[in-house]
Design a protein around this motif. Structure first.
Motif: not given
Length: 137
Positions: A44-54, A56-65
């Motif tokens: 999901x970090x790469x598919x839904x939250x590609x911010x350029x910073x891994x 940040x993408x991971x944290x956004x994915x966990x926030x949706x979790x």
């Protein structure tokens, strides 16, 4: 003289049925969390939250979790009310269907490359629906 002896009646729902229903609901709940948690880290970090910073993408994915946890108490209140009104069996089936449909639709979501930020918004809405359904379980 006649005496009446109280004979204990059988419970309305046998213990085995209650245990089986609880096992099914809990199994679906944990399956959802394991699958989503795995996807939240790997995909999901790469598919839904590609911010350029891994990170940040991971944290956004966990926030949706974690958003599902916010919807659970509301789902418990709503499904508890409907369970009292329409019956526990119908409410459990509705809860499981809501969970299953939301999980299925998450698998069909287009990515951020296809529809932009709406992909993350739809993922959040479906995740809230999953949490709502789990509260009813």
């Amino acid at each position: 003289m006649t005496s009446s002896v109280a004979v204990p009646s059988a419970p309305a729902n046998p213990r085995s049925r209650v245990i089986t229903a609880s096992l099914v609901g809990t199994t679906i709940e944990f399956y959802d969390f394991y699958v989503y948690a795995t996807a939240a880290v790997l995909v999901f970090p790469a598919l839904f939250f590609p911010t350029g910073n891994e990170t940040t993408s991971l944290l956004a994915s966990f926030a949706v979790f974690g958003a599902a946890m916010v919807a659970r108490p509301l789902g418990a209140v709503v499904f508890g009310h409907f369970g009292d009104r329409f019956g526990r069996k119908a409410t459990l089936v509705t809860s499981l269907l809501t969970m299953g449909i939301a999980t299925f639709v998450i698998g069909l979501l287009p990515t951020v490359n296809e529809i932009g930020v709406w992909a993350a918004v739809f993922l959040l809405v479906l995740r809230l629906a999953q949490g709502f359904a789990l509260g009813g379980e």
